[in-house]
Design an enzyme around this catalytic site. Structure first.
Site, PDB file in Angstrom:
ATOM      1  N   HIS A 176      49.856   9.617  41.902  1.00  0.00           N
ATOM      2  CA  HIS A 176      49.589   9.242  40.517  1.00  0.00           C
ATOM      3  C   HIS A 176      49.921  10.390  39.574  1.00  0.00           C
ATOM      4  O   HIS A 176      49.838  11.561  39.933  1.00  0.00           O
ATOM      5  CB  HIS A 176      48.147   8.735  40.317  1.00  0.00           C
ATOM      6  CG  HIS A 176      47.057   9.750  40.316  1.00  0.00           C
ATOM      7  ND1 HIS A 176      45.795   9.496  40.815  1.00  0.00           N
ATOM      8  CD2 HIS A 176      46.992  11.024  39.863  1.00  0.00           C
ATOM      9  CE1 HIS A 176      45.037  10.558  40.664  1.00  0.00           C
ATOM     10  NE2 HIS A 176      45.734  11.504  40.096  1.00  0.00           N
TER      11      HIS A 176
ATOM     12  N   ASP B 152      44.328  11.571  29.947  1.00  0.00           N
ATOM     13  CA  ASP B 152      43.369  10.567  30.399  1.00  0.00           C
ATOM     14  C   ASP B 152      41.920  11.023  30.240  1.00  0.00           C
ATOM     15  O   ASP B 152      41.646  12.189  29.957  1.00  0.00           O
ATOM     16  CB  ASP B 152      43.642  10.194  31.870  1.00  0.00           C
ATOM     17  CG  ASP B 152      43.921  11.418  32.746  1.00  0.00           C
ATOM     18  OD1 ASP B 152      43.510  12.530  32.373  1.00  0.00           O
ATOM     19  OD2 ASP B 152      44.553  11.256  33.797  1.00  0.00           O
TER      20      ASP B 152
ATOM     21  N   ASN C 181      48.010  10.564  45.917  1.00  0.00           N
ATOM     22  CA  ASN C 181      48.640   9.256  46.128  1.00  0.00           C
ATOM     23  C   ASN C 181      49.829   9.059  45.194  1.00  0.00           C
ATOM     24  O   ASN C 181      50.316   7.947  45.035  1.00  0.00           O
ATOM     25  CB  ASN C 181      47.609   8.133  45.920  1.00  0.00           C
ATOM     26  CG  ASN C 181      47.072   8.094  44.497  1.00  0.00           C
ATOM     27  OD1 ASN C 181      47.384   8.969  43.683  1.00  0.00           O
ATOM     28  ND2 ASN C 181      46.275   7.099  44.183  1.00  0.00           N
TER      29      ASN C 181
HETATM   30  C1  GLP Z   1      43.607  13.909  38.298  1.00  0.00           C
HETATM   31  C2  GLP Z   1      44.196  13.667  36.898  1.00  0.00           C
HETATM   32  C3  GLP Z   1      45.638  13.981  36.912  1.00  0.00           C
HETATM   33  C4  GLP Z   1      45.806  15.245  37.745  1.00  0.00           C
HETATM   34  C5  GLP Z   1      45.680  14.879  39.178  1.00  0.00           C
HETATM   35  C6  GLP Z   1      45.763  16.054  40.155  1.00  0.00           C
HETATM   36  O1  GLP Z   1      42.789  12.923  38.694  1.00  0.00           O
HETATM   37  N1  GLP Z   1      43.978  12.403  36.311  1.00  0.00           N
HETATM   38  O2  GLP Z   1      46.129  14.128  35.581  1.00  0.00           O
HETATM   39  O3  GLP Z   1      47.070  15.785  37.538  1.00  0.00           O
HETATM   40  O4  GLP Z   1      44.551  14.077  39.360  1.00  0.00           O
HETATM   41  O5  GLP Z   1      44.558  16.739  40.230  1.00  0.00           O
HETATM   42  P1  GLP Z   1      44.406  18.159  40.906  1.00  0.00           P
HETATM   43  O6  GLP Z   1      45.211  19.108  40.090  1.00  0.00           O
HETATM   44  O7  GLP Z   1      42.942  18.465  40.846  1.00  0.00           O
HETATM   45  O8  GLP Z   1      44.932  18.058  42.290  1.00  0.00           O
END
Ligand code: GLP
Length: 260
Positions: free
Chosen positions: A148, A77, A146
């Protein structure tokens, strides 16, 4: 209870998990199987890429050179509105984490173009480029608070394609650190590969660390798949390995340990 296909590897802490993930990524990079590697951003990935860089630097020169020459990856992304040169973009994250330290040839790390005039057209272009490259081979994934994966925000079903997505308040809050701590400064829109492309990957590696993600990890893996938790659609992928630290795995029962 029906059989669960996913495997779990637990490390004591994020550093140990990062080493396990880096070892798996390196294995794939050294024996490319004709499909691009799927990469993720986020804090979880920082120690993973640092460990990968150390491992590549320790390779014999010829092997490291072959790895550079064959590198082909697609990221999940990118924020809409940020240039690749903007330090807050995921493109800049990947440049700093991998492209520069590994001296990768330009263009081999692919991401959606955050500055494209039409985000929908850019999502279509990116999905087409991935299809032409053979679809995702090994996809590494982080997990949002959440639920995702990529930027597939709830509600999200398994058919969702690569598309522009509106980010939720919780995600903008979660990612605010890179934007001076201000959630309002986090772009409201991103382009993300969909669950459709992610679930079509040959193999998935879900990397989750920290106590804050213990509950959402349990909901992903041990509750019925639901649009409310996008990551829950991963649980029936035929080749899903979850690599978690002890804190993130604490709410999971019973444990299924993958063979070494
Ligand atoms: C982000 C990305 C995801 C990532 C997730 C977790 O916003 N779009 O691909 O895996 O959120 O982020 P973090 O590893 O900083 O907790």
């Amino acid at each position: 209870m029906s059989a669960c296909p996913w495997q779990l590897q637990i490390g004591p802490d994020p550093e140990a998990v990062a080493e396990q993930v880096a070892a798996r990524l390196l294995q794939d990079l050294l024996r490319p199987m004709g499909q691009p590697l799927g990469l993720a951003t986020g804090r979880t990935m920082e120690p993973v890429y640092a460990a990968l860089v150390r491992r590549v630097r320790a390779l014999p020169a010829a092997e490291a050179e072959a790895l550079r020459a064959s590198w082909c990856s697609f990221n999940l992304d990118e924020y809409v509105g940020l240039a690749a040169t903007d330090g807050r973009s995921f493109a800049a994250f990947m440049t700093g984490a991998l492209a520069v330290p590994l001296a990768l040839p330009p263009g081999c790390l692919q991401l959606p173009d955050g500055l494209a005039a039409d985000p929908q057209l850019e999502a279509d272009r990116y999905a087409g480029a991935l299809r032409r490259a053979g679809g995702l081979g090994l996809q590494v994934l982080g997990l949002g608070l959440n639920g995702h994966v990529g930027f597939n925000e709830p509600p999200c079903g398994p058919e969702a394609p690569c598309r522009p997505v509106v980010l939720t308040a919780i995600t903008r809050q979660q990612n605010a650190a890179a934007f001076g701590g201000d959630p309002e400064a986090v772009p409201p829109l991103a382009i993300s590969l969909g669950l459709a492309e992610i679930l079509a990957a040959r193999e998935l590696l879900l990397v989750v660390t920290g106590a804050a993600k213990a509950t959402i990890l349990r909901r992903c893996l041990q509750e019925p798949p639901s649009v409310a938790v996008p990551g829950s659609w991963l649980q029936h992928h035929p080749r899903l390995t979850v690599m978690a630290d002890a804190a993130a795995a604490a709410a999971l029962m019973p444990l299924r340990l993958a063979p070494d």
